[in-house]
Design a protein around this motif. Structure first.
Motif, PDB file in Angstrom:
ATOM      1  N   UNK A 109       0.843  -1.210   0.000  1.00  0.00           N
ATOM      2  CA  UNK A 109       0.000   0.000   0.000  1.00  0.00           C
ATOM      3  C   UNK A 109       0.875   1.256   0.000  1.00  0.00           C
ATOM      4  N   UNK A 110       1.870   1.280   0.869  1.00  0.00           N
ATOM      5  CA  UNK A 110       2.753   2.449   0.949  1.00  0.00           C
ATOM      6  C   UNK A 110       3.551   2.600  -0.337  1.00  0.00           C
ATOM      7  N   UNK A 111       4.054   1.493  -0.877  1.00  0.00           N
ATOM      8  CA  UNK A 111       4.766   1.522  -2.156  1.00  0.00           C
ATOM      9  C   UNK A 111       3.899   2.173  -3.229  1.00  0.00           C
ATOM     10  N   UNK A 112       2.651   1.730  -3.325  1.00  0.00           N
ATOM     11  CA  UNK A 112       1.754   2.247  -4.365  1.00  0.00           C
ATOM     12  C   UNK A 112       1.375   3.706  -4.123  1.00  0.00           C
ATOM     13  N   UNK A 113       1.349   4.154  -2.881  1.00  0.00           N
ATOM     14  CA  UNK A 113       1.088   5.562  -2.585  1.00  0.00           C
ATOM     15  C   UNK A 113       2.264   6.425  -3.035  1.00  0.00           C
ATOM     16  N   UNK A 114       3.471   5.931  -2.805  1.00  0.00           N
ATOM     17  CA  UNK A 114       4.673   6.703  -3.121  1.00  0.00           C
ATOM     18  C   UNK A 114       5.081   6.580  -4.588  1.00  0.00           C
ATOM     19  N   UNK A 115       4.952   5.379  -5.134  1.00  0.00           N
ATOM     20  CA  UNK A 115       5.418   5.096  -6.495  1.00  0.00           C
ATOM     21  C   UNK A 115       4.354   4.303  -7.257  1.00  0.00           C
ATOM     22  N   UNK A 116       3.269   4.950  -7.653  1.00  0.00           N
ATOM     23  CA  UNK A 116       2.187   4.216  -8.307  1.00  0.00           C
ATOM     24  C   UNK A 116       2.599   3.556  -9.620  1.00  0.00           C
ATOM     25  N   UNK A 120       9.562  -3.111 -12.050  1.00  0.00           N
ATOM     26  CA  UNK A 120       9.860  -4.385 -11.390  1.00  0.00           C
ATOM     27  C   UNK A 120      10.980  -4.267 -10.364  1.00  0.00           C
ATOM     28  N   UNK A 121      12.006  -3.493 -10.684  1.00  0.00           N
ATOM     29  CA  UNK A 121      13.139  -3.340  -9.772  1.00  0.00           C
ATOM     30  C   UNK A 121      12.722  -2.686  -8.467  1.00  0.00           C
ATOM     31  N   UNK A 122      11.924  -1.633  -8.562  1.00  0.00           N
ATOM     32  CA  UNK A 122      11.454  -0.930  -7.358  1.00  0.00           C
ATOM     33  C   UNK A 122      10.542  -1.843  -6.542  1.00  0.00           C
ATOM     34  N   UNK A 123       9.652  -2.552  -7.209  1.00  0.00           N
ATOM     35  CA  UNK A 123       8.741  -3.463  -6.502  1.00  0.00           C
ATOM     36  C   UNK A 123       9.538  -4.525  -5.758  1.00  0.00           C
ATOM     37  N   UNK A 124      10.482  -5.162  -6.421  1.00  0.00           N
ATOM     38  CA  UNK A 124      11.299  -6.202  -5.781  1.00  0.00           C
ATOM     39  C   UNK A 124      12.085  -5.625  -4.604  1.00  0.00           C
TER      40      UNK A 124
END
Length: 157
Positions: A109-116, A120-124
């Protein structure tokens, strides 16, 4: 035993509790506040089962004292009921035993708020802060990407 009265902003509610200065935020959330979604795991910040959001940043609740959280906005898994990311975890079967799932959902949730539009690299990279011992991370990554698609199509998290 000396206890101090503090008020915490948890899931947009003001909650008053009595704590010792040494009480971990994780323990206060679970008991006396009854918010058991953040789970005790390693208790040293490695596993991520106790991940919560504090002022828009992910935080391991086992690494923060309750008194440090006064004046901060705390979001637990209970505060994310009905969100896109929670639904995507269900849709993509991004859980197995479920013990680590609340921490992963908060983290995603926080990832998607900051970096919608995270690649793939950021998600991993973000997923490395939490550990799942039951399953791979592929379904969790798919859940994040499903929410990204929904956000691109005008849904709101």
């Amino acid at each position: 035993m000396y206890k101090t009265e503090i008020t915490l902003d948890v899931n947009n509610e003001q909650r008053t509790v009595y704590v010792r200065n040494a009480d971990l935020l994780l323990d206060v959330l679970r008991e006396p506040l009854g918010l058991t979604g953040a789970k005790p795991g390693c208790l040293n910040g490695d596993c991520g089962t106790c991940t919560i959001e504090v002022d828009g940043e992910t935080m391991k609740a086992c690494l923060m004292l309750a008194v440090e959280a006064v004046g901060k906005k705390i979001t637990t898994i209970e505060g994310l009921k009905g969100t896109l990311v929670q639904g995507a975890f269900i849709e993509k079967f991004a859980f197995q035993c479920g013990y680590c799932t609340p921490g992963f959902i908060i983290n995603c949730h926080t990832l998607l708020q900051k970096y919608p539009s995270a690649d793939d690299t950021v998600i991993k990279d973000w997923l490395e802060s939490n550990i799942c011992r039951c399953t791979g991370y592929q379904e969790i990554e798919e859940a994040v990407k499903a929410v990204q698609d929904q956000l691109k199509n005008g849904s709101r998290e």
